[in-house]
Design a protein around this motif. Sequence first.
Motif, PDB file in Angstrom:
ATOM      1  N   ALA A 107       0.285  11.451   7.883  1.00  0.00           N
ATOM      2  CA  ALA A 107       0.459   9.663   8.440  1.00  0.00           C
ATOM      3  C   ALA A 107      -1.123   9.743   8.188  1.00  0.00           C
ATOM      4  N   ALA A 108      -1.572   9.133   7.642  1.00  0.00           N
ATOM      5  CA  ALA A 108      -2.458   8.978   7.668  1.00  0.00           C
ATOM      6  C   ALA A 108      -3.251   7.790   7.363  1.00  0.00           C
ATOM      7  N   SER A 109      -2.385   6.861   7.288  1.00  0.00           N
ATOM      8  CA  SER A 109      -2.767   5.334   6.076  1.00  0.00           C
ATOM      9  C   SER A 109      -2.824   5.561   5.053  1.00  0.00           C
ATOM     10  N   GLN A 110      -2.483   4.298   3.917  1.00  0.00           N
ATOM     11  CA  GLN A 110      -2.440   4.415   3.278  1.00  0.00           C
ATOM     12  C   GLN A 110      -3.368   3.174   1.805  1.00  0.00           C
ATOM     13  N   ALA A 111      -3.367   3.144   0.579  1.00  0.00           N
ATOM     14  CA  ALA A 111      -3.576   2.648   0.063  1.00  0.00           C
ATOM     15  C   ALA A 111      -3.255   1.762  -1.124  1.00  0.00           C
ATOM     16  N   PRO A 112      -3.375   1.230  -1.733  1.00  0.00           N
ATOM     17  CA  PRO A 112      -3.037   0.690  -2.821  1.00  0.00           C
ATOM     18  C   PRO A 112      -2.893   1.688  -4.208  1.00  0.00           C
ATOM     19  N   ARG A 113      -1.677   1.294  -4.766  1.00  0.00           N
ATOM     20  CA  ARG A 113      -1.954   2.270  -6.259  1.00  0.00           C
ATOM     21  C   ARG A 113      -2.336   1.460  -7.437  1.00  0.00           C
ATOM     22  N   ASP A 114      -3.288   2.302  -7.896  1.00  0.00           N
ATOM     23  CA  ASP A 114      -4.313   1.400  -8.966  1.00  0.00           C
ATOM     24  C   ASP A 114      -3.283   1.330 -10.292  1.00  0.00           C
ATOM     25  N   ASN A 115      -2.786   0.280 -10.346  1.00  0.00           N
ATOM     26  CA  ASN A 115      -1.759   0.078 -11.731  1.00  0.00           C
ATOM     27  C   ASN A 115      -2.534  -1.289 -13.037  1.00  0.00           C
ATOM     28  N   VAL A 171       3.817   3.996  11.574  1.00  0.00           N
ATOM     29  CA  VAL A 171       4.692   5.492  10.260  1.00  0.00           C
ATOM     30  C   VAL A 171       4.445   6.681  10.934  1.00  0.00           C
ATOM     31  N   ALA A 172       3.781   6.868  11.248  1.00  0.00           N
ATOM     32  CA  ALA A 172       4.177   8.677  12.174  1.00  0.00           C
ATOM     33  C   ALA A 172       5.222   8.384  13.114  1.00  0.00           C
ATOM     34  N   MET A 173       5.300   7.682  13.735  1.00  0.00           N
ATOM     35  CA  MET A 173       6.400   7.564  15.179  1.00  0.00           C
ATOM     36  C   MET A 173       7.499   7.268  14.476  1.00  0.00           C
ATOM     37  N   ASP A 174       7.697   6.973  12.935  1.00  0.00           N
ATOM     38  CA  ASP A 174       8.913   6.686  11.908  1.00  0.00           C
ATOM     39  C   ASP A 174       8.866   7.750  11.778  1.00  0.00           C
ATOM     40  N   VAL A 175       8.576   8.391  10.645  1.00  0.00           N
ATOM     41  CA  VAL A 175       8.508   9.890  10.501  1.00  0.00           C
ATOM     42  C   VAL A 175       9.128  10.514  11.282  1.00  0.00           C
ATOM     43  N   ALA A 176       8.228  11.093  13.121  1.00  0.00           N
ATOM     44  CA  ALA A 176       8.584  11.758  13.999  1.00  0.00           C
ATOM     45  C   ALA A 176      10.157  11.285  14.385  1.00  0.00           C
ATOM     46  N   ARG A 177      10.405  10.163  14.531  1.00  0.00           N
ATOM     47  CA  ARG A 177      11.851   9.630  14.564  1.00  0.00           C
ATOM     48  C   ARG A 177      13.009  10.076  13.770  1.00  0.00           C
ATOM     49  N   THR A 178      12.491   9.661  12.843  1.00  0.00           N
ATOM     50  CA  THR A 178      13.327  10.240  11.406  1.00  0.00           C
ATOM     51  C   THR A 178      13.692  12.031  11.612  1.00  0.00           C
ATOM     52  N   ALA A 179      12.555  12.333  11.461  1.00  0.00           N
ATOM     53  CA  ALA A 179      13.052  14.064  11.327  1.00  0.00           C
ATOM     54  C   ALA A 179      14.035  14.519  12.632  1.00  0.00           C
ATOM     55  N   ARG A 180      13.906  14.437  13.711  1.00  0.00           N
ATOM     56  CA  ARG A 180      14.756  14.074  15.357  1.00  0.00           C
ATOM     57  C   ARG A 180      16.164  12.988  14.402  1.00  0.00           C
ATOM     58  N   ARG A 181      16.710  13.137  13.950  1.00  0.00           N
ATOM     59  CA  ARG A 181      17.637  12.627  13.006  1.00  0.00           C
ATOM     60  C   ARG A 181      17.916  13.010  12.650  1.00  0.00           C
ATOM     61  N   LYS A 182      17.191  13.788  11.879  1.00  0.00           N
ATOM     62  CA  LYS A 182      17.680  14.626  10.440  1.00  0.00           C
ATOM     63  C   LYS A 182      17.963  15.900  10.759  1.00  0.00           C
ATOM     64  N   VAL A 222       0.981  -1.114   0.027  1.00  0.00           N
ATOM     65  CA  VAL A 222      -0.055   0.025   0.315  1.00  0.00           C
ATOM     66  C   VAL A 222       1.008   1.030  -0.202  1.00  0.00           C
ATOM     67  N   TRP A 223       0.848   1.926  -1.257  1.00  0.00           N
ATOM     68  CA  TRP A 223       2.217   2.709  -1.229  1.00  0.00           C
ATOM     69  C   TRP A 223       1.493   4.247  -1.683  1.00  0.00           C
ATOM     70  N   SER A 224       0.257   4.273  -1.793  1.00  0.00           N
ATOM     71  CA  SER A 224      -0.578   5.682  -2.483  1.00  0.00           C
ATOM     72  C   SER A 224      -1.246   6.677  -0.571  1.00  0.00           C
ATOM     73  N   PRO A 225      -0.588   7.761  -0.445  1.00  0.00           N
ATOM     74  CA  PRO A 225      -1.000   7.706   0.767  1.00  0.00           C
ATOM     75  C   PRO A 225      -2.027   8.848   0.538  1.00  0.00           C
ATOM     76  N   TYR A 249       3.489  13.865   2.599  1.00  0.00           N
ATOM     77  CA  TYR A 249       2.844  12.561   2.696  1.00  0.00           C
ATOM     78  C   TYR A 249       4.741  11.317   3.476  1.00  0.00           C
ATOM     79  N   ALA A 250       4.029  11.217   4.419  1.00  0.00           N
ATOM     80  CA  ALA A 250       4.728  10.444   5.300  1.00  0.00           C
ATOM     81  C   ALA A 250       5.521   9.111   4.736  1.00  0.00           C
ATOM     82  N   ILE A 251       4.357   7.907   4.026  1.00  0.00           N
ATOM     83  CA  ILE A 251       5.110   7.116   3.528  1.00  0.00           C
ATOM     84  C   ILE A 251       6.122   7.517   2.111  1.00  0.00           C
ATOM     85  N   ASN A 252       5.948   9.075   1.764  1.00  0.00           N
ATOM     86  CA  ASN A 252       6.777   9.066   0.434  1.00  0.00           C
ATOM     87  C   ASN A 252       8.234   9.343   1.365  1.00  0.00           C
TER      88      ASN A 252
END
Length: 410
Positions: A341-349, A249-260, A206-209, A224-227
Motif C-alpha cells: 500500500a505505497a500510494s497510486q498513480a494515474p493510468r497512462d490511457n 488505503v493500508a488501513m482499509d486493506v488491513a481492516r478488510t482482511a480481518r473481516r475476511k 489514480v488506479w495504478s499502484p 497491491y492494496a488498491i487492487n
Amino acid sequence: MGKHIIEEASRCLQCKKPLCSKGCPISTPISEVIKLLLDGKTYEAGELLFNNNPLSVVCSLICPHENFCEGHCILGKKSSPIQVSDIENYISRYYLEHMPLKKQTHSNNGKKIAIVGSGPAGITVAFILASNGFDVTIFESEDKIGGVLQYGIPDFRLPKNLLVQLKKMLERLGVKIRPNMVIGPIITLEDLLRDGYKAIFIGTGVWSPKPLRIKGETLGNVHYAINYLKNPNVYSLGRRVIVIGAGNVAMDVARTARRKGAEEVTVIYRRGEENMSATKYEYEYAKIDGVAFQFYTAPLAIEDDGIRCITTRLEEQDGSVRLVSVEGSEHFREADTVFIAASQAPRDNLSGIEVGKTGLIITNEDGRTTREGVFASGDVVTGAKTVAEAVNLSKRSARAIMDYVATLKE
C-alpha cells in the motif's frame, strides 16, 4: 428524528464566523444547515447541503471530520465538538429520499459534455452540468459508477446503496452512462470531440499502484492494496497478513482482511506512528478491529512465507533528521499474504494532453488542461486527496466548462 441528532444540533452556538465552515474544503454552511434543521426545515437544509456539495451524503461518512469541520468546532477546545458528520448524514439521507429531480428545459439542452470517469470528481461535474441543462454522458471503465467510492472504500465505511441512489438521481437528470468503457486505447479524446461533445472532463483518479521495486514483489502471495479493495472476495489470504504502508488505503486493506478471516494482520511502516498519513480515526479503528502495528520497520525482500525486514530509526545528520537503517537489525516476519500500500498513480490511457513526471494531468486552477475544451480535476490532477477536496476543485471545473461552452459559436 433520533434524539442524538437533536441534541447535537442544539449544541451549535451559531457562531457569527463559524470556524467549522472555514475548516471545510467546500465551505459547507454548517451553522445555516443546523438552524434550518432545528426550525423544522429538514428538506431545505438538505437542499442547501446538496447544492453546495452533491456528494454531501458520502462526505458525511468518509471525510476526515477531525481535520475539517469537527476539528475546527470551537466547542472542541474545551469539550467535544459537535458531531457534524452525523447531522449531515441524517439530513442528506432525508433529502435524497424526498428531492424531486428531473431534467429541466434549459438553453443548454442539446449541448453535449463528455465525462471520463465516474468517481467523486466526475459525479460532481455531472450533477452540476446536468442540473444546468447540459446533455451529459459518463464513460466509466468499470461496470458500476463511483470510482474510488465503489472500488476503493470498503462497504463497512461506505454502504454502496448510496451510490445506487446517486446513479438513479443522475439518470433522472438525463445523464447517460456508458459502463465498461475505457477512453484512450480505442475511443480517444479526438473521437469524442468529433462526435459533437462541446467539452470533455477527465476525472479518472489514480488506479495504478506504485511498486516498491524490491525482490519478491512478483510472487503469488503478494498483492497491491488498491487492487484488493476492488473485490476482496476473490483473494485467498491465509491466516497471517502483512500490509506495507500506513495511509488510509493500508488501513482499509488491513481492516478488510480481518473481516475476511485473517487471524493476524500487521501493518509495517518505516517511520513512526506520528508520521502516518492515515487519519487518527482510521488508525484507531484499525486497532479496534485487531490490526497490529510495527513501526520503524522497512521491507527488504518478500519471500514465499513472509517478508525480510530491517529496523529503522531517526538520526540527526548535518543539522537535519534522516531515517536510517539500523546495522545488524535484519529480521524475518512470517506471512501468508503481503499487501503493498505505497500510494497510486494515474493510468497512462490518454494522449493529447500534457502530464507531469508522475503522470498527473497538468491543469490551471480551474481545471483547464493544455488542450482546449478538455478539463480535469480530482485525484488525477492532485494525487490522492479527500473526496471533499475533489468536490471543491470539480465545482470550479464545472463552472469553467460552462463558461467555456458559452464562448463557443453554435
